[in-house]
Motif scaffolding. Structure first.
Motif, short mmCIF file in Angstrom:
data_model
loop_
_atom_site.label_atom_id
_atom_site.label_comp_id
_atom_site.label_asym_id
_atom_site.label_seq_id
_atom_site.Cartn_x
_atom_site.Cartn_y
_atom_site.Cartn_z
N GLU A 52 2.46 29.29 31.13
CA GLU A 52 2.15 29.24 32.41
C GLU A 52 0.68 29.66 32.40
OE1 GLU A 52 3.64 33.96 33.31
OE2 GLU A 52 4.24 33.17 31.33
N VAL A 53 -0.10 30.09 31.55
CA VAL A 53 -1.38 30.41 31.75
C VAL A 53 -2.35 29.46 31.05
CG1 VAL A 53 -3.28 32.11 31.47
CG2 VAL A 53 -0.99 32.87 32.03
N PHE A 54 -2.98 28.71 31.75
CA PHE A 54 -4.14 27.72 31.07
C PHE A 54 -5.10 28.67 30.49
CE2 PHE A 54 -2.39 24.70 34.27
CZ PHE A 54 -1.92 23.93 33.17
N ARG A 55 -5.38 28.38 29.12
CA ARG A 55 -6.50 29.36 28.47
C ARG A 55 -7.85 28.77 28.55
NH1 ARG A 55 -3.97 33.96 27.83
NH2 ARG A 55 -1.71 33.46 27.55
N PRO A 80 3.41 9.45 29.87
CA PRO A 80 3.08 8.18 30.59
C PRO A 80 3.04 8.42 32.01
CG PRO A 80 5.49 7.89 30.08
CD PRO A 80 4.99 9.32 29.79
N GLY A 81 2.11 7.53 32.83
CA GLY A 81 2.11 7.45 34.25
C GLY A 81 0.71 7.33 34.68
N CYS A 82 0.45 6.94 36.01
CA CYS A 82 -0.84 6.71 36.46
C CYS A 82 -0.78 7.30 37.93
CB CYS A 82 -1.41 5.51 36.19
SG CYS A 82 -3.31 5.53 36.55
N PRO A 83 -1.05 8.53 38.15
CA PRO A 83 -0.93 9.67 37.23
C PRO A 83 0.66 10.00 37.09
CG PRO A 83 -1.34 10.52 39.55
CD PRO A 83 -1.26 9.18 39.56
N PRO A 84 0.80 10.89 35.93
CA PRO A 84 2.38 11.16 35.56
C PRO A 84 2.55 12.45 36.58
CG PRO A 84 0.79 11.94 34.03
CD PRO A 84 -0.01 11.25 34.72
N THR A 85 3.78 12.55 37.10
CA THR A 85 4.06 13.63 38.07
C THR A 85 4.43 14.91 37.11
OG1 THR A 85 6.46 13.14 37.59
CG2 THR A 85 5.45 11.83 39.49
N PRO A 86 4.30 16.07 37.90
CA PRO A 86 4.33 17.18 37.08
C PRO A 86 5.74 17.21 36.59
CG PRO A 86 3.40 17.66 39.33
CD PRO A 86 3.61 16.09 39.30
N SER A 110 -1.14 21.51 39.30
CA SER A 110 -0.15 21.69 39.91
C SER A 110 1.13 22.27 39.00
CB SER A 110 0.49 20.44 40.77
OG SER A 110 1.14 19.54 39.83
N LEU A 111 1.08 22.21 37.93
CA LEU A 111 2.17 22.59 37.13
C LEU A 111 2.38 24.28 37.28
CD1 LEU A 111 1.73 20.80 33.79
CD2 LEU A 111 3.59 20.49 35.17
N VAL A 112 1.51 24.99 37.38
CA VAL A 112 1.41 26.13 37.40
C VAL A 112 1.69 27.10 38.95
CG1 VAL A 112 -0.21 26.94 35.51
CG2 VAL A 112 -1.02 26.53 37.72
N THR A 113 1.95 25.76 39.80
CA THR A 113 1.91 26.31 41.23
C THR A 113 3.76 26.84 41.45
OG1 THR A 113 2.71 24.03 42.11
CG2 THR A 113 0.38 24.80 42.09
N PRO A 114 3.83 27.44 42.34
CA PRO A 114 5.25 27.90 42.48
C PRO A 114 6.37 26.87 42.49
CG PRO A 114 4.06 29.13 43.97
CD PRO A 114 3.12 28.07 43.42
N ARG A 115 5.76 25.72 43.14
CA ARG A 115 6.91 24.29 43.21
C ARG A 115 7.46 24.05 41.73
NH1 ARG A 115 6.01 18.87 46.24
NH2 ARG A 115 7.96 17.93 45.79
#
Length: 168
Positions: A56-59, A128-134, A42-47
């Motif tokens: 921006e681009v996962f390799r 940290p986190g389960c799951p960590p937020t973006p 979700s990191l690469v989504t517009p939000r």
């Protein structure tokens, strides 16, 4: 003094320019091993738009990446693959441990799960986190960028060598 007909110019050191480029163009290699991978995607989504931070681009290839994001539980079966991908990454390279499972094994205290990815790779930043937020992942990314800009060797070369050699 800039007068008529003169060209503006910038003076800087090569080291400062290199750190600036590294800071602003982190190319992540994804190691989405469990549920944290959904949050990472979700990191690469517009939000959340990680493009604002130059990541921006996962390799898909480790040869094109300089930041490995390990998200989720790491099983012992995956260790050789993760190590191989880490070794194929070009220097300088960084590792982000994302989620409770990657940081410390999470609730999986058993023989099959590595109790923290830092036992096999030198980790530069923990999320940290389960799951960590973006938002938390973006905060960790910014913290890593600030360290790179300051020229801090986040994980010392000696520690990097000891961890990678000790894992074999």
């Amino acid at each position: 003094m800039s007068g008529e007909g003169s060209t503006p110019f910038v003076l800087t050191s090569l080291d400062h320019m290199t750190r600036w480029a590294q800071r602003n163009s982190l190319w992540p290699l994804t190691m989405g091993l469990a549920c944290c991978a959904i949050e990472m995607m979700s990191l690469v989504t517009p939000r959340f738009d990680s493009a604002r931070f130059g990541a921006e681009v996962f390799r898909g290839s480790p040869r094109q990446a300089d930041l490995m994001i390990v998200s989720g539980r790491v099983c012992h079966k995956m260790v050789p693959i993760i190590e191989q991908l880490y070794e194929q990454m070009a220097e300088p390279k960084w590792v982000m441990s994302m989620g409770s499972c990657a940081c410390s094994g999470g609730v999986f205290n058993n023989y099959a799960v590595v109790q923290g990815v830092d036992q096999i790779l030198p980790v530069d930043v923990y999320v940290p986190g389960c799951p960590p937020t973006p938002e938390t992942v973006l905060q960790a990314l910014v913290a890593l960028q600030e360290r790179i800009e300051r020229g801090e060797n986040v994980v010392s070369t000696a520690r990097r060598t000891a961890v990678v050699a000790g894992a074999r």
